[in-house]
Enzyme design. Structure first.
Site, PDB file in Angstrom:
ATOM      1  N   TRP A  19       0.836  -1.215   0.000  1.00  0.00           N
ATOM      2  CA  TRP A  19       0.000   0.000   0.000  1.00  0.00           C
ATOM      3  C   TRP A  19       0.861   1.252   0.000  1.00  0.00           C
ATOM      4  O   TRP A  19       0.532   2.237  -0.659  1.00  0.00           O
ATOM      5  CB  TRP A  19      -0.978  -0.021   1.176  1.00  0.00           C
ATOM      6  CG  TRP A  19      -1.940  -1.164   1.056  1.00  0.00           C
ATOM      7  CD1 TRP A  19      -2.007  -2.269   1.853  1.00  0.00           C
ATOM      8  CD2 TRP A  19      -2.941  -1.344   0.049  1.00  0.00           C
ATOM      9  NE1 TRP A  19      -2.996  -3.114   1.407  1.00  0.00           N
ATOM     10  CE2 TRP A  19      -3.583  -2.577   0.310  1.00  0.00           C
ATOM     11  CE3 TRP A  19      -3.368  -0.585  -1.044  1.00  0.00           C
ATOM     12  CZ2 TRP A  19      -4.622  -3.059  -0.485  1.00  0.00           C
ATOM     13  CZ3 TRP A  19      -4.402  -1.076  -1.838  1.00  0.00           C
ATOM     14  CH2 TRP A  19      -5.015  -2.298  -1.551  1.00  0.00           C
ATOM     15  N   ASP A  75      -1.269   6.751   6.567  1.00  0.00           N
ATOM     16  CA  ASP A  75      -2.335   5.857   6.122  1.00  0.00           C
ATOM     17  C   ASP A  75      -2.543   4.846   7.252  1.00  0.00           C
ATOM     18  O   ASP A  75      -1.725   3.939   7.433  1.00  0.00           O
ATOM     19  CB  ASP A  75      -1.927   5.148   4.819  1.00  0.00           C
ATOM     20  CG  ASP A  75      -2.931   4.063   4.413  1.00  0.00           C
ATOM     21  OD1 ASP A  75      -3.949   3.887   5.106  1.00  0.00           O
ATOM     22  OD2 ASP A  75      -2.674   3.382   3.393  1.00  0.00           O
ATOM     23  N   LYS A 123     -12.045  -1.856   8.119  1.00  0.00           N
ATOM     24  CA  LYS A 123     -11.337  -2.850   8.937  1.00  0.00           C
ATOM     25  C   LYS A 123     -11.655  -2.649  10.418  1.00  0.00           C
ATOM     26  O   LYS A 123     -12.136  -3.548  11.088  1.00  0.00           O
ATOM     27  CB  LYS A 123      -9.841  -2.780   8.684  1.00  0.00           C
ATOM     28  CG  LYS A 123      -9.519  -3.057   7.205  1.00  0.00           C
ATOM     29  CD  LYS A 123      -8.129  -2.631   6.854  1.00  0.00           C
ATOM     30  CE  LYS A 123      -7.932  -2.459   5.367  1.00  0.00           C
ATOM     31  NZ  LYS A 123      -8.237  -3.632   4.550  1.00  0.00           N
TER      32      LYS A 123
HETATM   33  C1  LIG Z   1      -3.054  -0.037   4.662  1.00  0.00           C
HETATM   34  C2  LIG Z   1      -4.019   0.084   3.527  1.00  0.00           C
HETATM   35  N1  LIG Z   1      -4.027   1.205   2.792  1.00  0.00           N
HETATM   36  C3  LIG Z   1      -4.881   1.364   1.766  1.00  0.00           C
HETATM   37  C4  LIG Z   1      -5.760   0.374   1.406  1.00  0.00           C
HETATM   38  C5  LIG Z   1      -6.682   0.596   0.232  1.00  0.00           C
HETATM   39  O1  LIG Z   1      -7.910   0.933   0.745  1.00  0.00           O
HETATM   40  P1  LIG Z   1      -9.208   1.138  -0.174  1.00  0.00           P
HETATM   41  O2  LIG Z   1      -9.564  -0.204  -0.679  1.00  0.00           O
HETATM   42  O3  LIG Z   1     -10.185   1.707   0.804  1.00  0.00           O
HETATM   43  O4  LIG Z   1      -8.850   2.083  -1.252  1.00  0.00           O
HETATM   44  C6  LIG Z   1      -5.805  -0.810   2.151  1.00  0.00           C
HETATM   45  C7  LIG Z   1      -6.753  -1.877   1.796  1.00  0.00           C
HETATM   46  O5  LIG Z   1      -6.747  -2.964   2.309  1.00  0.00           O
HETATM   47  C8  LIG Z   1      -4.907  -0.956   3.231  1.00  0.00           C
HETATM   48  O6  LIG Z   1      -4.889  -2.074   3.948  1.00  0.00           O
END
Ligand SMILES: Cc1ncc(COP(=O)(O)O)c(C=O)c1O
Length: 363
Positions: free
Chosen positions: A103, A172, A196
């Protein structure tokens, strides 16, 4: 009703049963309004009361300072990956990224569309199995971005990255938001998809310093400027009303359970039990460095891909779902966010023991 099973999904993930029951009770009529929660106008009195309560709960549970805005946005955390550099990075500036998983890699890739990036640290050399001890920052970064919990790889930052005074730290926190106490004042911005730890998919919580909102680029489409959402209480367009409502119920549940200190202790206990079992197991082993282990996503393997597959399928049959690890790590991943109960950990450890007894071959 079909019996509920132990849900280890990485997200969307298990929600507190009491929250689901309350939502169900309000589906056909929110309180005595005669209109279901999904059907209320976002401009109506009933939803506005929910919105205000949810915002107040974010502030009280997260101890959010008064000079921060609470925003409920759409487009997932993935939209923040580009909305942040779009607002705060330009071709003549550099943003620092701490790359500790897939991510943060994605966030950094998006930033490159708008300016220069500098990798202040990376743990890619060992397939993101650890959190680097040191960072080396650029001279005057536009901001520093990191991912507090690496959902796929099962690692988590246990200390804040040490950025210089005055540098904007952006986090994030999609997979560990409000899972332990947090000092919001140390960050310029924190964002998290709700699916989550906070509620269902469809809403992204953003906590942002007022001063940072004001500084955002002004030549962007209206929806992509943070000030638009700040000025309009996240209601410039139709907000995800049901998702916001559920976030409010989850926050109430967190507050009633003793707030972030209590939930942090519970999460530590849950993860601690599981790691303690894995550490002494002769069949399973964690994939992450001891000092970097996530309390949210516990990743482990047997070392034999066929046996891992056998385990996952036996686990599903026994009522433990969502354990297959991400393809970039393999093995298993047990996601045990806020709402995952300790009783599920105990039951799972018993299952692990049984599987180990039946499948471990002495060398
Ligand atoms: C740490 C992290 N950042 C970003 C995301 C992406 O999130 P989204 O699907 O809400 O765009 C996730 C998805 O699992 C994640 O675990």
């Amino acid at each position: 009703m079909t019996q509920r099973i132990w849900n280890f999904s990485a997200g969307p993930a298990v929600l507190p049963e009491s929250v689901l029951e309350e939502a169900r009770n309000n589906l056909l009529s929110l309180g005595s309004t005669g209109i279901g929660i999904l059907e209320h106008s976002h401009r109506g009195k009933a939803f506005l009361a929910i919105y205000e309560e949810t915002e107040a709960l974010v502030r009280s549970v997260g101890d959010v300072p008064a000079d921060y805005k609470v925003l409920f946005l759409q487009g997932g955390a993935s939209t923040q990956f580009f909305q942040i550099p779009m607002n705060y990075l330009s071709s003549d500036r550099t943003a620092d990224y701490l790359v500790t998983g897939a991510w943060s890699e994605k966030a950094e890739e998006e930033a490159r569309r708008f300016g220069k990036t500098h990798l202040a640290c990376s743990s890619q050399d060992k397939n993101y199995s650890y959190i680097p001890a040191k960072c080396s920052f650029s001279a005057n970064p536009a901001y520093v971005h990191y991912t507090s919990n690496n959902t796929i790889f099962g690692t988590q930052w246990h200390n804040l990255p040490m950025v210089s005074n005055g540098v904007d730290l952006i986090c994030d926190a999609s997979s560990d938001i409000f899972s332990r106490p947090i000092d919001v004042s140390k960050y310029a911005m924190i964002y998290a998809g709700a699916q989550k730890n906070l509620g269902p998919a469809g809403v992204t919580l953003v906590l942002m310093r007022d001063e940072m909102i004001e500084r955002g680029a002004k030549n962007l489409p209206t929806m992509l400027q943070y000030r638009t959402h700040a000025k309009n209480e996240s209601m410039y367009n139709t907000p995800p009303t049901f998702a916001i409502y559920l976030v409010g119920l989850v926050l109430k549940w967190i507050k009633q359970g003793g707030g972030l200190t209590a939930i942090g202790e519970r999460n530590q206990k849950k993860a601690g039990k599981l790691y303690a079992y894995l550490d002494q197991s002769r069949l399973f082993k964690p994939t992450t460095a001891l000092d970097s282990r996530s309390q949210m996503n516990v990743t482990f393997v047997t070392g034999d891909a066929d046996l891992d597959a056998k385990f996952c399928s036996a686990a599903t049959q026994a009522g433990f779902d969502g354990l297959k690890g991400h393809r970039s790590v393999g093995g298993m991943r047990a996601s045990i966010y806020n709402a995952f109960p300790e009783a599920g950990i105990d039951a799972f450890i018993e299952f692990l023991k049984k599987f180990e007894a039946e499948n471990h071959k002495s060398p």
